[in-house]
Design an enzyme around this catalytic site. Structure first.
Site, PDB file in Angstrom:
ATOM      1  N   GLY A 195       3.728   2.479   1.597  1.00  0.00           N
ATOM      2  CA  GLY A 195       4.933   2.561   2.441  1.00  0.00           C
ATOM      3  C   GLY A 195       5.754   3.807   2.259  1.00  0.00           C
ATOM      4  O   GLY A 195       6.854   3.902   2.810  1.00  0.00           O
ATOM      5  N   GLY A 196       5.261   4.780   1.486  1.00  0.00           N
ATOM      6  CA  GLY A 196       5.995   6.026   1.308  1.00  0.00           C
ATOM      7  C   GLY A 196       7.331   5.792   0.646  1.00  0.00           C
ATOM      8  O   GLY A 196       7.423   5.118  -0.389  1.00  0.00           O
ATOM      9  N   ASP A 217       3.913   2.300  -3.482  1.00  0.00           N
ATOM     10  CA  ASP A 217       3.267   3.604  -3.283  1.00  0.00           C
ATOM     11  C   ASP A 217       3.108   4.257  -4.653  1.00  0.00           C
ATOM     12  O   ASP A 217       3.501   3.677  -5.676  1.00  0.00           O
ATOM     13  CB  ASP A 217       4.072   4.492  -2.320  1.00  0.00           C
ATOM     14  CG  ASP A 217       3.154   5.380  -1.477  1.00  0.00           C
ATOM     15  OD1 ASP A 217       2.314   6.098  -2.061  1.00  0.00           O
ATOM     16  OD2 ASP A 217       3.253   5.358  -0.238  1.00  0.00           O
ATOM     17  N   ASP A 237      -0.880   1.630  -7.613  1.00  0.00           N
ATOM     18  CA  ASP A 237      -2.081   2.117  -6.946  1.00  0.00           C
ATOM     19  C   ASP A 237      -2.709   0.955  -6.182  1.00  0.00           C
ATOM     20  O   ASP A 237      -3.110  -0.047  -6.778  1.00  0.00           O
ATOM     21  CB  ASP A 237      -3.053   2.655  -8.003  1.00  0.00           C
ATOM     22  CG  ASP A 237      -4.328   3.220  -7.413  1.00  0.00           C
ATOM     23  OD1 ASP A 237      -4.545   3.049  -6.187  1.00  0.00           O
ATOM     24  OD2 ASP A 237      -5.109   3.823  -8.174  1.00  0.00           O
ATOM     25  N   HIS A 255      -6.957   3.429   8.326  1.00  0.00           N
ATOM     26  CA  HIS A 255      -7.656   4.459   9.105  1.00  0.00           C
ATOM     27  C   HIS A 255      -7.832   5.764   8.318  1.00  0.00           C
ATOM     28  O   HIS A 255      -8.541   6.660   8.771  1.00  0.00           O
ATOM     29  CB  HIS A 255      -6.973   4.688  10.466  1.00  0.00           C
ATOM     30  CG  HIS A 255      -5.743   5.552  10.441  1.00  0.00           C
ATOM     31  ND1 HIS A 255      -5.223   6.111  11.586  1.00  0.00           N
ATOM     32  CD2 HIS A 255      -4.917   5.945   9.433  1.00  0.00           C
ATOM     33  CE1 HIS A 255      -4.151   6.812  11.300  1.00  0.00           C
ATOM     34  NE2 HIS A 255      -3.943   6.728  10.004  1.00  0.00           N
TER      35      HIS A 255
END
Length: 699
Positions: A195-196, A217, A237, A255
């Protein structure tokens, strides 16, 4: 019928060759802030008014006008004619160009700049190498450095990349929050994986405050994350462990990875959620190969974006998602379509147009370059030649076996072919009963990519998508701001001809491209202008190079005495053609006398002042009563619809990119320059190609 199909195929190939021009024009107006200027004005503005707001004392209005003309044709901006057609036209925003306003609540301006940045485009040139030897395109283009490493090495680019990701996250997160109400209401906890700095989970928890949010994250990422009420940041991680919650949320994560790594992530997701009530929420594209609609092209092309920028990243079809999820422990799934706009934008009168023609059209133009690069890749690999030599359709394995490499990357080649099938360049044939591999065949479009074909555009593909030829397009913003020649700005003051001399490999490619196009167009002229040539006894070809065109004309009409005029150093290398005399000279000085003067792609290389100098010499060379001038050049029709309309319009930007003063002209512009040059009467004859034939007669 076959000839008509071939003409349509030629038009389609030209459209794909020059598709990148849409992306470059968009980049230019975002750099200049044109949409912002019009938005701040509160309504349409003339070109002079727009230019007055640019931070420069002497903007190049002619350059800006040509860029805006293309983007009006592409429905990005609207052009309004003044009442009674007196005065200047004005340019206004459309549902499309509103997405280019940098300060807008919803903007894609950073996406335009990021995807069309030189560093981001560089990997696309490496696709054929990836197909031949495997590997990561971005790393091949940047000496082994991956995208994240490059962001660290170039902080300015890193800032642009983060800005582009943030603007798209904002847009998509709003759509998710609005559309997935029932799904979020059922949850008491949610972990955002990858999610940054927590933008998405923060927005979700703010909208649904009963949810306890967790943002996972890497430690160095969450260290810089701001506080969001109801959200806990966890450094970790996703391949090792994911915090437990009612559901796992992943937006644009899977993706980025190949199937093997996706399975590692999915298995951690499976452990993190309850067996009976847990769920996984994935936000990613779902490809539908036969999809038609506003987003079909963008979804398909985005798979090539992943191939260009990631190691193993890809967009997936529903069947690919199904297989992956099942193997990862998720046997049931639903696919929910997301709207392209958040809830508060709905209900507006222009909602549907904004959705379909606005955001979707901007994305189509942002990524238009992708088709050009896919075309370049298959020409470099010789795919059309392989299928042609086979005499019929082939499977991917059969094609790959013909490539000069022991270990071609079939996955890479399959993805490129999938896009070009979608773009109608190749045909895909399903096996009988859907068992076995599909085969790929030529279409009227891909026949123009066969290098050894009698009529080929393969060298044109390679020339236009060559890095040296693309570089000037990135200088359009500078040209508007300060004037000058784009090619020279991109190449340290060297013009196109100088670059051809300095780089013999590129010079050879340039000459090959010009020769193949001359052959294609000359054939069309010979076939279409039968009556015109039969009336002549002599014809001088001005600027014909080594005489290819005049040689072909005289061969088809042997009663004509042909003269080939070009610079002395050019005609010295010209081969002999029966019935043709080569003359070394200068078209600005004197043109040999003949019944008619023939000029193919000459006047579009020059500004009006130099065109008039040439036309006055043409006027002296032909008889007063019976003489004529035959011009082969594009005639722009700004409101034209048809197979060649895009190519003609975009070709004017090609002239701006590569010449000093060269341009394509509208019929009115041709009429004015011809009249001033001594030719008051003219006819325009359509050719089965993008140039037209203009017959012009003395006063």
């Amino acid at each position: 019928m076959e000839e008509e199909w071939l003409v349509q195929g030629q038009a389609l190939i030209w459209e794909h060759i020059l598709a990148f021009a849409n992306s470059m024009a968009l980049k230019c107006v975002v750099e200049l802030g044109i949409a912002d200027i019009i938005d701040q004005n509160g309504g349409p503005m003339t070109l002079h008014q727009i230019a007055a707001q640019l931070p420069t004392p002497s903007p190049d209005l002619h350059c800006l006008r040509r860029i805006m003309r293309v983007l009006v044709h592409k429905r990005v901006f609207a052009q309004h004619q003044p009442t009674g057609n007196s005065g200047e036209p004005t340019f206004g925003l459309t549902p499309t160009s509103r997405w280019l306003v940098k300060d807008g609540e919803l903007t894609l301006a950073p996406m335009v700049l990021m995807h069309n940045h030189l560093a981001v485009l560089a990997p696309w040139h490496c696709f054929s190498r990836c197909a031949m030897e495997g590997g990561v395109a971005f790393e091949k283009a940047h000496a082994g450095v991956d995208l994240w490493g490059y962001c660290s090495l170039d902080p300015e680019f890193g800032k642009l990349f983060n800005s582009a990701m943030a603007c798209n996250t904002k847009l998509v997160t709003k759509a998710i929050i609005d559309e997935y109400k029932d799904g979020f209401r059922q949850l008491s906890s949610l972990v955002d994986v990858g999610g940054g700095v927590g933008t998405a989970i923060g927005a979700i928890v703010k909208a649904y405050p009963h949810i306890t949010g967790i943002n996972l994250d890497l430690p160095h990422v969450v260290e810089t994350a701001p506080d969001y009420e109801g959200v806990t940041h966890v450094g970790g991680d996703m391949f090792a462990e994911i915090p437990k919650a009612d559901a796992v949320f992943m937006k644009w994560i899977l993706h980025d990875w190949d199937d093997e790594n996706c399975l590692r992530i999915l298995k951690q997701c499976r452990k993190a959620i309850p067996e009976e009530t847990g769920k996984l929420i994935i936000v990613d594209a779902v490809l539908q190969p036969n999809e038609e609609g506003a987003w079909a092209d963008t979804r398909m092309v985005f798979d090539l974006v992943m191939m260009a920028h990631t190691s193993g990243g890809r967009e997936r079809t529903e069947m690919e998602w199904k297989d992956l999820l099942e193997e990862g422990g998720f046997n049931r799934y639903n696919i929910i379509s997301l709207p392209s706009l958040p809830e508060e934008e709905k209900g507006r009168e222009m909602e549907e147009e904004w959705l379909v023609q606005g955001q979707a059209l901007i994305w189509e133009h942002i990524l238009a370059f992708a088709t050009s690069f896919a075309l370049k890749c298959v020409v470099e690999l010789g795919i059309a030649d392989i299928i042609d030599q086979n005499g019929g359709p082939m499977t991917l394995h059969q094609m790959a076996a013909q490539l000069p490499t022991p270990s071609p990357d079939l996955h890479c080649l399959r993805r490129i072919m999938r896009v070009l099938v979608h773009k109608r360049v190749f045909a895909q044939h399903q096996p009988t009963g859907n068992s076995g591999e599909p085969t790929f065949g030529l279409t009227p479009a891909s026949r123009w990519l066969v290098k050894d074909g009698e009529l080929t555009l393969a060298p044109m593909v390679l020339m236009y998508i060559h890095p040296s030829f693309l570089a000037p397009w990135h200088c359009f913003g500078r040209c508007v701001m300060e004037g000058g020649v784009a090619f020279e700005k991109a190449h340290a003051g060297i013009n196109l001809w100088g670059h051809c001399s300095r780089d013999p490999g590129f010079g050879k490619l340039f000459n090959s491209a010009m020769a193949c196009n001359t052959k294609v167009v000359t054939k069309a002229i010979i076939d279409e202008y039968t009556d015109g040539f039969r009336q002549l006894s002599s014809l001088v070809d001005v600027g014909c190079g080594v005489g290819t065109a005049i040689g072909a004309i005289v061969k088809a009409y042997p009663h004509i005495t042909g003269i080939n005029l070009d610079l002395p150093n050019v005609v010295e290398t010209a081969p002999d053609y029966e019935g043709v005399t080569h003359v070394g000279g200068n078209m600005f000085g004197e043109i040999p006398e003949a019944d008619a003067v023939f000029m193919k792609w000459i006047l579009h290389d020059w500004d009006d002042e130099n065109c008039l100098r040439i036309l006055k010499q043409c006027r002296k060379a032909i008889p007063e009563e019976t003489g004529k001038l035959i011009i082969v050049d594009a005639v722009l029709q700004p409101n034209e619809e048809g197979a060649w309309s895009d190519t003609r319009m975009v070709f004017d930007l090609a002239m701006m990119a590569h010449t000093s003063g060269g341009r394509e002209r509208t019929e009115m512009e041709w009429k004015n320059v011809l009249a001033e040059g001594g030719f008051n009467r003219y006819n325009i004859i359509s050719l089965p190609s993008f140039p037209s034939l203009i017959e012009a007669f003395p006063n």
